[in-house]
Scaffold this motif. Structure first.
Motif, mmCIF file in Angstrom:
data_model
loop_
_atom_site.group_PDB
_atom_site.id
_atom_site.type_symbol
_atom_site.label_atom_id
_atom_site.label_comp_id
_atom_site.label_asym_id
_atom_site.label_seq_id
_atom_site.Cartn_x
_atom_site.Cartn_y
_atom_site.Cartn_z
ATOM 1 N N MET A 1 0.826 -1.207 0.000
ATOM 2 C CA MET A 1 0.000 0.000 0.000
ATOM 3 C C MET A 1 0.858 1.253 0.000
ATOM 4 O O MET A 1 0.609 2.203 -0.766
ATOM 5 C CB MET A 1 -0.922 0.000 1.216
ATOM 6 C CG MET A 1 -1.971 1.081 1.177
ATOM 7 S SD MET A 1 -3.378 0.670 0.136
ATOM 8 C CE MET A 1 -4.272 -0.411 1.251
ATOM 9 N N ARG A 2 1.901 1.243 0.826
ATOM 10 C CA ARG A 2 2.728 2.436 0.910
ATOM 11 C C ARG A 2 3.542 2.639 -0.365
ATOM 12 O O ARG A 2 3.845 3.768 -0.757
ATOM 13 C CB ARG A 2 3.659 2.341 2.128
ATOM 14 C CG ARG A 2 4.184 3.694 2.600
ATOM 15 C CD ARG A 2 3.038 4.611 2.927
ATOM 16 N NE ARG A 2 3.481 5.939 3.369
ATOM 17 C CZ ARG A 2 2.735 7.025 3.269
ATOM 18 N NH1 ARG A 2 1.533 6.932 2.749
ATOM 19 N NH2 ARG A 2 3.175 8.183 3.706
ATOM 20 N N THR A 3 3.916 1.557 -1.014
ATOM 21 C CA THR A 3 4.650 1.668 -2.279
ATOM 22 C C THR A 3 3.793 2.347 -3.337
ATOM 23 O O THR A 3 4.279 3.183 -4.105
ATOM 24 C CB THR A 3 5.096 0.280 -2.756
ATOM 25 O OG1 THR A 3 5.987 -0.290 -1.790
ATOM 26 C CG2 THR A 3 5.818 0.360 -4.090
ATOM 27 N N LEU A 4 2.510 1.998 -3.386
ATOM 28 C CA LEU A 4 1.597 2.662 -4.326
ATOM 29 C C LEU A 4 1.510 4.150 -4.040
ATOM 30 O O LEU A 4 1.483 4.983 -4.962
ATOM 31 C CB LEU A 4 0.201 2.045 -4.228
ATOM 32 C CG LEU A 4 0.024 0.577 -4.594
ATOM 33 C CD1 LEU A 4 -1.424 0.163 -4.382
ATOM 34 C CD2 LEU A 4 0.448 0.316 -6.034
ATOM 35 N N VAL A 5 1.453 4.503 -2.770
ATOM 36 C CA VAL A 5 1.305 5.910 -2.382
ATOM 37 C C VAL A 5 2.568 6.705 -2.672
ATOM 38 O O VAL A 5 2.511 7.853 -3.121
ATOM 39 C CB VAL A 5 0.935 5.994 -0.884
ATOM 40 C CG1 VAL A 5 1.012 7.428 -0.377
ATOM 41 C CG2 VAL A 5 -0.465 5.435 -0.650
ATOM 42 N N ARG A 6 3.733 6.068 -2.454
ATOM 43 C CA ARG A 6 4.996 6.802 -2.567
ATOM 44 C C ARG A 6 5.561 6.810 -3.980
ATOM 45 O O ARG A 6 6.540 7.500 -4.251
ATOM 46 C CB ARG A 6 6.028 6.196 -1.618
ATOM 47 C CG ARG A 6 5.650 6.307 -0.165
ATOM 48 C CD ARG A 6 6.781 5.837 0.714
ATOM 49 N NE ARG A 6 7.891 6.784 0.710
ATOM 50 C CZ ARG A 6 9.058 6.558 1.317
ATOM 51 N NH1 ARG A 6 9.266 5.415 1.927
ATOM 52 N NH2 ARG A 6 10.008 7.458 1.302
ATOM 53 N N GLY A 7 5.007 6.015 -4.873
ATOM 54 C CA GLY A 7 5.481 6.062 -6.244
ATOM 55 C C GLY A 7 6.505 5.004 -6.605
ATOM 56 O O GLY A 7 7.277 5.188 -7.551
ATOM 57 N N GLY A 8 6.524 3.883 -5.874
ATOM 58 C CA GLY A 8 7.455 2.809 -6.163
ATOM 59 C C GLY A 8 6.852 1.754 -7.067
ATOM 60 O O GLY A 8 5.858 1.985 -7.764
ATOM 61 N N THR A 9 7.460 0.570 -7.040
ATOM 62 C CA THR A 9 7.044 -0.525 -7.910
ATOM 63 C C THR A 9 6.765 -1.770 -7.080
ATOM 64 O O THR A 9 7.540 -2.109 -6.180
ATOM 65 C CB THR A 9 8.142 -0.849 -8.944
ATOM 66 O OG1 THR A 9 8.389 0.310 -9.740
ATOM 67 C CG2 THR A 9 7.737 -2.001 -9.845
ATOM 68 N N VAL A 10 5.665 -2.453 -7.400
ATOM 69 C CA VAL A 10 5.282 -3.691 -6.726
ATOM 70 C C VAL A 10 5.439 -4.843 -7.710
ATOM 71 O O VAL A 10 4.827 -4.838 -8.786
ATOM 72 C CB VAL A 10 3.821 -3.643 -6.227
ATOM 73 C CG1 VAL A 10 3.473 -4.935 -5.488
ATOM 74 C CG2 VAL A 10 3.594 -2.436 -5.327
#
Length: 532
Positions: free
Chosen positions: A243-252
């Motif tokens: 969830m935090r990766t989506l918010v911060r602009g990273g990659t899952v």
């Protein structure tokens, strides 16, 4: 001159109106760096622009079917990009997302779908027939079938709407509603290994504050790559890093499930920075040929939770420069209440760590509710903005779980050492009383898990005419290993008191666990009841 203390902050500038909706953050990322790949998935990668557009189109489809603010939208399927698209679409409407455990039996599936009051369901082909058996006994009015994922092929079915044609012509829903700390975001049902699953309401504030805790304690960075192979329908996998990766602009990097060799390949190929898993995942990964010779230098944050972690496993990884950071929490704590800092991994091996920055943790006497001394075992209680707002339509459960001071009673037994580090002992209800002596299964499991040849172990109490209860061990072993009760006694005799030694041993191909890594105690007890 006006003093600062005399100034009353305007609500708009005080933080009271901060929008915590993750869908708004994804929309923002799509606007400013839409070409960045956010999801890497075998069924097709997505950029932020593509993810946001697909979620907006699905929100439009759902809205046309009557889904509105506060309604529940369910998803049933394995890990996939569709899971995250559905979640974001629900958030775009102010709806509550209901991720459903894909391993549920028919009666359990009905209980979750009906109990949630969900009116719309997005489903993969592999679970469609299970839904068809119970759909008439739920509130569901809309049934969408994922038909654009090569990993979940389908030819369609009567009574189901293929979602790809609908998404292709849908008008994207305009705007994202602002959501505050008290607004419900996710309705997640507990695993139910010890009873009927309860619906845990997690608010946007619960999700946000857990993310803040993680960022203050772990080495996570903007643009990080995180790995999601543990089931996303559990809060540990979803809200540790994804969830935090989506918010911060990273990659899952999403895998439909965990496979050790594939995991190793992905960690290297995608230069993964963070991963959440249960102990059994890392135990299996350690057995992959060449794992500790592979380039895992980008892996900074490795969180292990969901079940106690054998100290021997932590030490094995540490010998090769990888620090497994144990954490403790529940669905109700969204998920982390404590975490063992990386720099204390070896000094405090076996500890679940210290309270998260914005979370309070105590160990209390289960009978009086009063704090106990350092080193003394008691029930672990938690308080903080990451703790659930309560159980869905279950006032009795709320009354039992929360005391008048707002402490959530976890049902887990643990103790704090002199330095304030938490150690998990066991579940309160799993304690064995044998001949008047208390035996904590987790303690016995830790000792047996370090025995050469043992792959996994579960310990339960079984009825005994002489002692009331006695200790039984259910064990899986390495191929060609011969483990006998006598050998177990020889190994454990110098490490456990005599009354804690198993009196019964059952060898099984695999110790039953649920998707979050927790022991399926009902199944274990059934196995332990057989002649071993």
């Amino acid at each position: 001159m006006t003093t600062l203390s005399a100034v009353t902050p305007h609500p708009a500038n005080s933080g009271l109106r901060v929008d915590l909706n993750p869908a708004a953050a994804v929309e923002r990322n799509a606007r400013y760096h839409g070409d960045t790949v956010v999801i890497r998935y075998p069924g097709g990668d997505l950029t932020y622009a593509e993810l946001d557009d697909k979620a907006a189109r699905l929100a439009g489809v759902l809205a046309d079917g009557g889904v509105a603010d506060g309604d529940r939208v369910a998803y049933l399927g394995l890990n996939s990009s569709s899971f995250l698209v559905t979640m974001l679409a629900a958030f775009r409407l102010g709806a509550v997302f209901v991720p459903v455990n894909f391993r549920l039996a028919e009666a359990e599936l009905e209980a979750v779908l009906d109990g949630s009051g969900a009116t719309a369901l997005i489903c993969e082909e592999g679970h469609r027939q299970s839904v068809d058996k119970v759909r008439g006994r739920t509130s569901l009015a809309r049934f969408l079938l994922v038909d654009d994922d090569p990993e979940a092929p389908t030819t369609g079915a009567p009574g189901w709407e293929p979602w790809a044609p609908l998404l292709g012509v849908a008008l994207p829903a305009a705007g994202v509603p602002a959501k505050g700390a008290n607004d419900p975001a996710i309705l997640m049902f507990t695993s139910g290994t010890t009873g009927t699953p309860k619906g845990v309401v997690l608010t946007h504030g619960n999700i946000w504050w857990n993310s803040v805790n993680v960022e203050l304690r772990l080495d996570t960075r903007r643009g990080d790559v995180t790995y999601a192979a543990a089931p996303l329908f559990h809060i540990g996998a979803l809200n540790s890093f994804v969830m935090r990766t989506l918010v911060r602009g990273g990659t899952v990097v999403i895998r439909r499930g965990f496979e050790p060799q594939t995991c190793l390949d992905d960690l290297v190929t995608h230069q993964v920075n963070s991963i959440f898993g249960v102990a059994q995942m890392f135990s299996a990964l350690a057995r992959v040929h060449g794992v500790f010779q592979a380039d895992l230098s980008r892996l900074r944050s490795v969180v292990v939770a969901g079940a106690p972690v054998p100290p021997s496993l932590i030490e094995l990884y540490a010998q090769h420069g990888i620090l497994l950071q144990q954490a403790w929490g529940l669905t109700e704590t969204a998920p982390f209440a404590t975490h063992l800092p990386a720099e204390r991994t070896l000094e405090k091996t076996g500890s679940a760590g210290i309270p998260m920055p914005f979370t309070e943790v105590r160990v209390v006497d289960a009978a009086t509710g009063l704090p106990v001394k350092a080193g003394e075992s008691g029930e672990i209680v938690v308080r903080g903005p990451n703790v659930t707002a309560g159980y869905w339509n279950n006032p009795e459960a709320n009354q039992a779980a929360f005391d008048e001071d707002g402490w959530f009673h976890s049902g887990d037994i643990g103790y704090l050492d002199e330095d304030g580090y938490l150690y998990i002992v066991d579940r309160l209800k799993d304690m064995i009383i044998s001949g008047g002596e208390n035996v904590y299964p987790a303690e016995v499991e830790r000792v047996l898990s370090a025995m050469p040849g043992v792959v996994d172990v579960a310990v339960v109490g079984v009825p005994d005419d002489q002692w009331g209860e006695t200790v039984a061990a259910v064990v899986s072993v390495e191929e060609a290993s011969e483990i006998t009760l006598e050998a177990v006694h020889a190994w454990a005799a110098g490490r456990l008191a005599r009354y804690k030694l198993p009196r019964r041993l059952t060898i099984v191909p695999a110790v039953p666990r649920n998707a979050s890594g927790k022991l399926d105690k009902a199944h274990v007890r059934h196995l332990a009841g057989r002649d071993g």
